[in-house]
Structures are given as C-alpha cells and as structure tokens.
Design a protein around this motif. Structure first.
Motif, PDB file in Angstrom:
ATOM      1  N   ASP A 272       0.860  -1.178   0.000  1.00 13.11           N
ATOM      2  CA  ASP A 272       0.000   0.000   0.000  1.00 13.11           C
ATOM      3  C   ASP A 272       0.911   1.248   0.000  1.00 13.11           C
ATOM      4  O   ASP A 272       1.754   1.413   0.898  1.00 13.11           O
ATOM      5  CB  ASP A 272      -0.867  -0.037   1.265  1.00 13.11           C
ATOM      6  CG  ASP A 272      -1.921   1.044   1.261  1.00 13.11           C
ATOM      7  OD1 ASP A 272      -3.097   0.694   1.123  1.00 13.11           O
ATOM      8  OD2 ASP A 272      -1.543   2.225   1.392  1.00 13.11           O
ATOM      9  N   TYR A 417       5.696  -1.684  10.009  1.00 16.19           N
ATOM     10  CA  TYR A 417       4.510  -1.653   9.147  1.00 16.19           C
ATOM     11  C   TYR A 417       4.042  -3.099   8.926  1.00 16.19           C
ATOM     12  O   TYR A 417       4.750  -3.900   8.329  1.00 16.19           O
ATOM     13  CB  TYR A 417       4.842  -0.972   7.811  1.00 16.19           C
ATOM     14  CG  TYR A 417       3.807  -1.201   6.713  1.00 16.19           C
ATOM     15  CD1 TYR A 417       2.458  -1.325   7.017  1.00 16.19           C
ATOM     16  CD2 TYR A 417       4.186  -1.280   5.379  1.00 16.19           C
ATOM     17  CE1 TYR A 417       1.510  -1.552   6.024  1.00 16.19           C
ATOM     18  CE2 TYR A 417       3.249  -1.494   4.374  1.00 16.19           C
ATOM     19  CZ  TYR A 417       1.915  -1.634   4.710  1.00 16.19           C
ATOM     20  OH  TYR A 417       0.971  -1.867   3.727  1.00 16.19           O
ATOM     21  N   ALA A 419       0.952  -5.706   7.486  1.00 11.08           N
ATOM     22  CA  ALA A 419      -0.158  -5.712   6.524  1.00 11.08           C
ATOM     23  C   ALA A 419      -0.690  -7.121   6.341  1.00 11.08           C
ATOM     24  O   ALA A 419       0.063  -8.096   6.394  1.00 11.08           O
ATOM     25  CB  ALA A 419       0.326  -5.166   5.173  1.00 11.08           C
ATOM     26  N   SER A 423      -3.849  -4.236  -0.538  1.00 13.41           N
ATOM     27  CA  SER A 423      -3.534  -2.821  -0.394  1.00 13.41           C
ATOM     28  C   SER A 423      -4.753  -2.031  -0.874  1.00 13.41           C
ATOM     29  O   SER A 423      -5.633  -2.576  -1.566  1.00 13.41           O
ATOM     30  CB  SER A 423      -2.317  -2.469  -1.254  1.00 13.41           C
ATOM     31  OG  SER A 423      -2.652  -2.640  -2.622  1.00 13.41           O
ATOM     32  N   HIS A 476      -3.975  -2.593   7.580  1.00 10.78           N
ATOM     33  CA  HIS A 476      -2.620  -2.024   7.513  1.00 10.78           C
ATOM     34  C   HIS A 476      -2.346  -1.260   8.798  1.00 10.78           C
ATOM     35  O   HIS A 476      -3.129  -0.376   9.166  1.00 10.78           O
ATOM     36  CB  HIS A 476      -2.502  -1.087   6.299  1.00 10.78           C
ATOM     37  CG  HIS A 476      -2.781  -1.800   5.016  1.00 10.78           C
ATOM     38  ND1 HIS A 476      -1.785  -2.325   4.234  1.00 10.78           N
ATOM     39  CD2 HIS A 476      -3.957  -2.116   4.411  1.00 10.78           C
ATOM     40  CE1 HIS A 476      -2.329  -2.933   3.195  1.00 10.78           C
ATOM     41  NE2 HIS A 476      -3.650  -2.822   3.276  1.00 10.78           N
TER      42      HIS A 476
END
Ligand code: FAD
Ligand code: NDP
Length: 534
Positions: A272, A417, A419, A423, A476
């Motif tokens: 993303d 980060y 996820a 995205s 996310h």
C-alpha cells in the motif's frame, strides 16, 4: 567429526539445553551422518529427497518423516561471492544449515532491529525518570558476536531436530541427474546418488549484484554479509527501496551509523503506497537520507579504504563517499546448476520454478516450495506452511492447500509496518471505488506521550467491501510492535471477519491494538481521522 565443547557450551547458554546431553547427541549424530553418507554409496532409495535445508525444506522434510517416510534433506551454502572488503582483503561470508531466515534474514535482522529500538528506549527512559547517562555508545562487534552466537545455536538446533525426527541430513549440494535421481556432492567432492519417489526443490534465493555498475561486485556487500560484518559499517549507502533495503537502513541509522538509501523508483513496491510513504517519512524524520530517482553508476575504492559512489540524479552527476555500500536490489532464485534441464521442469523467465498445481511442477513428482516458487510469497512462515501442507498431501489423506493471499507480513522498519490482505490500490482496482470503504485513524501510542516522541506517522486503516456486514479485505498498521499486533487480526481475516464484528469487539485498554477495533472514520467522509481522548 567431533564437536567443539566451547561452541556447544555457547549453544546451550542460548537455548537452555543440557550441555553434556547435547554434546553426546551431536557426536552420535555426526557418526550417524557419516554412516548415511558412506552407506549411501551406490544408490539409496527415498520416499522424499528435499534439496535445500532452509525454512521450507526443513519443515517439509520433518513433516514427511513424521508420516514414517524415508526422507533425506540436502543443504549446501555457497559463500557470498564478494563478502566484505576489509583492509583491502575480501572476506567471503559463509553460514550453516537453516537457510536465509536463520542465518542472513529474519532472525539476525530482527535482533538488529531490536538493538536499534533499545537505543531509542534508552533515550526515552530519561523521560520516565531513569538516570540514563548521556552519550551512551554502541559496540557493533558485541552485537555481531551475540547475534552470530544465537544464529549458530539455531544451526545446531536444526541438526538436532533432524536427528530426532529421523530425517537424514547431507551437507551436500544437490542436482538432478534425471527426474528420479539426485546427485549429492559434499564439500570434499564425495558423490552419492539418491533415488527418489518424490523430490522437493527448496533452494531459496540469494542477493542480486549489479553487474553493470563498475566496482559494485568488487566493493559492495549484501544482506548476506551485513549481519556478520566484522567492522562497524560506518557511514552507509543502501541501494534499493524494498523490504531488505529499508529494514537494514532503519536499524543502521538507529544504531548511530549515518545512512542513505538510494531508490530508483518507489519504495516498497507491491505494498500500500500510502503506508509506504508514511514509513519513509518516519525514516526521514530519523535523518535517514533518501536519494530519490537514482541508481549508482560506479563505486571506486579510495586510498583510505572508503568508497566513492557516483550516480545521476535529475540529469546531474553526483558523488559521495561511504564506508560501506550495501546492495539490496532484489534476490535471484537458486535454480542454476540444479540440473533441472535433466528433468524437463519448466522455469519462469525470472528463473523461478513454475507450478501447474499449487507447488507441483509440470513433472508430477517434483515440487517447489518457498522463495523458489513463481507466484509464491517470499516469507519464512509461507515457506514453512507450504512445506508442511505439501508433505501432508503427499503422505496422508490431507487435501489442504496453501492460501498465499492471506499471509500477513511485517516490514521491520523503525516504525513497524504490518499488513494483511489487499492494499488500498489493489482493492480499488479489484472492486472499484464505489464498492470499498476505508476506515482509518492517526493515533498516538500511550508510551509516546510521556517520552514526547512524535507520532505523526502512527496510522492504521481497514479496507472493507461496501456490502452486507462489510467483509474486511485488508488491514494495515504502522506503529510500534505492529508485527505483534497483526498476528491476531490475520487469524480474523482467515476466518472472514467483517467490519461489524470488528466494531463489536471490546478493546484492550490502553493498547495500540484497541485503536483497530475503535476505528470509525471513513476516508469517504473526509472527517479528521486523528484519535483524540482516552
Ligand atoms: P532458504 O531459507 O533460502 O533456504 C534455501 C537453502 O537451500 C539454503 O540453505 C541454500 O544454501 C540451500 N541450497 C541452495 N541450493 C542448493 C543445492 N543445490 N543443494 C543443497 N542446498 C542448496 N521473511 C519473513 O517471513 N520475515 C522476515 O522478517 C524476513 N526477513 C528477511 C530479511 C532478509 C535480509 C532477507 C534476505 C529475507 C527475509 N525474509 C523474511 C524472507 C525469508 O528469509 C525467506 O522467504 C525464507 O528464508 C525462504 O525460505 P526457503 O526455504 O524458500 O529458502
Ligand atoms: P525486492 O525484489 O522486493 O526489491 C528490490 C528493490 O531493489 C526494489 O526497490 C527495486 O526497485 C530495487 N532495484 C532493483 N534493481 C535495481 C537497480 N538496478 N538499481 C537500483 N535499485 C534496484 O527485494 P528485497 O530483496 O527487498 O526482498 C525480497 C523478498 O524478501 C521480499 O519480497 C520479501 O518477501 C522478503 N523479505 C521479507 C522481509 C520481512 O518479512 N520483513 C524482510 C526482507 C525481505 P524497483 O521497485 O524500481 O524495481
């Protein structure tokens, strides 16, 4: 071969094992391995031959042995081509069994990430009343020594596990003679032929070099070298904009080495891009120097041992001097010299193995798992899960296949980060703007309040379909411990969680994770997504 008592003692320290017991087991294992090599002269028959003793190969081999099958795993590590350029000498880097993750990937990387976070915590501790001395320095050699001791303990642990599960292990390079015969060649040149009903190829990938850049091969290191670098890296240039590049740049800067990242296009391709921008914004705020839209042209060794790097940016030639230049420009699958041409197994143009059905290649009894498989996901737990599921399908009545799309991941940059799922870009492309809802929030981790740590990039979003109870297709998270936070949400995604269920869930207070279940501002509304109050 007898095992060095000092090394084994170290292993025991790290893995809480009984020293005498382990040394007995290893010595008996070494005789066992010796026996298996010599008795295999001629042609030995196996239910399964696994080429590659990394995450995927070891998991598959152990699972198959658990079904009572005769299994052999071959692991051979070629030294890194260039290694370190130290005092005008090239030191090539070698490592033991366990593959990329254990030796030159996830494990040493995460430990160095932790080392860097501890440095930040030391600074923050002052705000919490600790009389932490100022100007604390970091000892790179100590870090490398302790990380490498732990890595070696994992190498030994893998060997003990293979012994316990009755998997034969050959420290040998495997290649196909024909589609049912694998040749194993040991370091001293001993050759053994292995007949196999099934073969799993799990040979992984190795860092790519930029052959077209003069001096890159001679003077630059890769992630295969950084975790065992004998001298402190000093001022460092990392070339590349993906996982490996950003993670390594993050911990190097955090440990106090001024770090630049040279990116030719975008960062974290495939992720993303809003999240990727926040990741790099945060790194910039830590003084990581991003050199955008650039690729190195040449790397020259100077008389003082430093490296002069030349690149072009916006038509202008630029130069700077670094102590270390690390290439993180992708990884090449290890399929050359495997004799695959003797089997008819088809390869993608990128060198990865093509599958026709899950992990099965066009040759029915030859399979590929892990980083080597085209269309897979290059992550350790993915390789492990795919290996275990494959063994179960081959040797039991299981029909369970691998689901590559719902694998969660974390980029261990200074602000982590994590996820799972799609995205925002992919969700928009797949479903259209009218059909997705994005809930989002900028939040401030409680621990940042007292330490006055800026939290401008701490952000999360949940991507849902605009139908029924709003099934969630992507989550996310960017913030401290995002990796730890994400695992439970990945289970929820696996179970088909909806936004309604998420918002009915009671949070755990006061945590960062509770912000996920409290999210209520949609992007569509245009309202301020900053979390306020308790
Ligand atoms: P590997 O683990 O690479 O194992 C392949 C093995 O086969 C190697 O030991 C190799 O030497 C051996 N081999 C090759 N050819 C032969 C042959 N002919 N005969 C015998 N043996 C052979 N993933 C995560 O999930 N989390 C992370 O945090 C993470 N961090 C990473 C950090 C870095 C710097 C890197 C480079 C990768 C990271 N990864 C991470 C990715 C992860 O390490 C890989 O996806 C995973 O190790 C792949 O496992 P594999 O079994 O496919 O291959
Ligand atoms: P990637 O293939 O993901 O990225 C390669 C990077 O190098 C891209 O930014 C690419 O730019 C850049 N690049 C390629 N060629 C050049 C060039 N000639 N000049 C300048 N830049 C160049 O590789 P990684 O090695 O980062 O990661 C490999 C895989 O390992 C990942 O996909 C991931 O699955 C796994 N991994 C997982 C981690 C984790 O779970 N935390 C950590 C590290 C790795 P461009 O986009 O322009 O092509």
């Amino acid at each position: 071969m007898r095992y060095c008592p000092f090394l084994v003692h170290n292993v025991c320290r790290y893995r809480s094992l009984n020293y005498k017991h382990l040394i007995q087991r290893l010595n008996s294992q070494s005789q066992y391995h010796q026996r298996s090599i010599t008795s295999s002269a001629g042609t030995a028959e196996y239910d399964l031959v696994v080429i590659g003793g990394g995450s995927g190969g070891l998991a598959c081999a152990k699972e198959a042995a658990g079904f009572g099958k005769r299994v052999v795993v071959l692991d051979y590590v070629a030294a890194s081509p260039r290694g370190m350029y130290v005092n005008f000498r090239i030191l090539r880097t070698q490592h033991g069994i366990g593959g990329t993750c254990v030796n030159v990937g996830c494990i040493p990387k995460k430990l160095m990430h932790e080392a860097s976070l501890l440095g930040h915590a030391l600074n923050d501790s002052v705000y919490y009343g600790w009389q932490t001395p100022q100007n604390i320095t970091h000892d790179w050699s100590k870090l490398v020594e302790n990380v490498q001791n732990y890595v070696r303990s994992l190498n030994w642990g893998h060997r003990v596990q293979l012994k316990d599960k009755e998997v034969e292990y050959l420290n040998a390079k495997g290649s196909f003679v024909d589609e049912n015969t694998v040749k194993a060649v040991t370091q001293n040149g001993t050759e053994t032929l292995l007949r196999a009903k099934n073969v799993v190829v799990a040979t992984g990938a190795r860092p790519r070099y930029l052959n077209e850049v003069s001096g890159a091969n001679e003077f630059c290191i890769t992630s295969d070298d950084i975790f065992s670098l004998q001298k402190p890296p000093g001022k460092t240039l990392v070339v590349g904009g993906s996982y490996v590049a950003l993670e390594c740049a993050g911990f190097l800067q955090g440990l106090g080495y001024p770090t630049s990242v040279m990116v030719r296009s975008i960062c974290l391709r495939g992720f993303d891009q809003q999240m990727a921008s926040l990741v790099t914004d945060h790194m910039s705020s830590m003084n990581v120097n991003f050199i955008r839209s650039s690729s190195p042209q040449k790397v020259e060794l100077q008389e003082n041992g430093q490296l002069l790097v030349t690149w072009i940016q916006s038509g202008d030639q630029k130069q700077d001097v670094f102590d270390t230049v690390m290439m993180a420009v992708g990884r090449d699958p290890v399929t050359r010299h495997l004799g695959l041409e003797n089997t008819g197994v088809k390869l993608h143009t990128n060198g990865k193995i093509l599958s026709v059905n899950g992990e099965q290649t066009n040759v029915k009894h030859i399979y590929a798992i892990g980083d080597i498989l085209e269309g897979g996901v290059e992550l350790t737990p993915v390789a492990i899960k795919a290996g275990k599921l494959l063994a179960a399908r081959l040797f039991s009545d299981s029909e369970q296949c691998m689901d590559y799309e719902k694998a969660a991941t974390t980029v261990f940059t200074p602000l982590e980060y994590a996820a799972v799922g799609l995205s925002e870009e992919v969700a928009l492309r797949r479903y259209g703007d009218e059909n997705i809802e994005v809930y989002h929030a900028f939040y401030k981790p409680l621990q940042y309040t007292v330490s006055q740590t800026p939290a401008d990039q701490c952000y999360m979003k949940v991507i849902c379909l605009r139908e029924a109870d709003q099934p969630i297709v992507g989550i996310h998270l960017l913030g401290p411990h995002a990796g730890e936070m994400m695992q439970g949400f990945a289970v929820a995604i696996q179970c088909g969680v909806t936004y309604k269920q998420l918002s009915l869930t009671v949070g755990i207070h006061p945590t960062c994770a509770e912000e996920v279940v409290k999210m209520h501002i949609t992007k569509r509304s245009g309202a301020d997504p900053t979390v306020t109050g308790c």
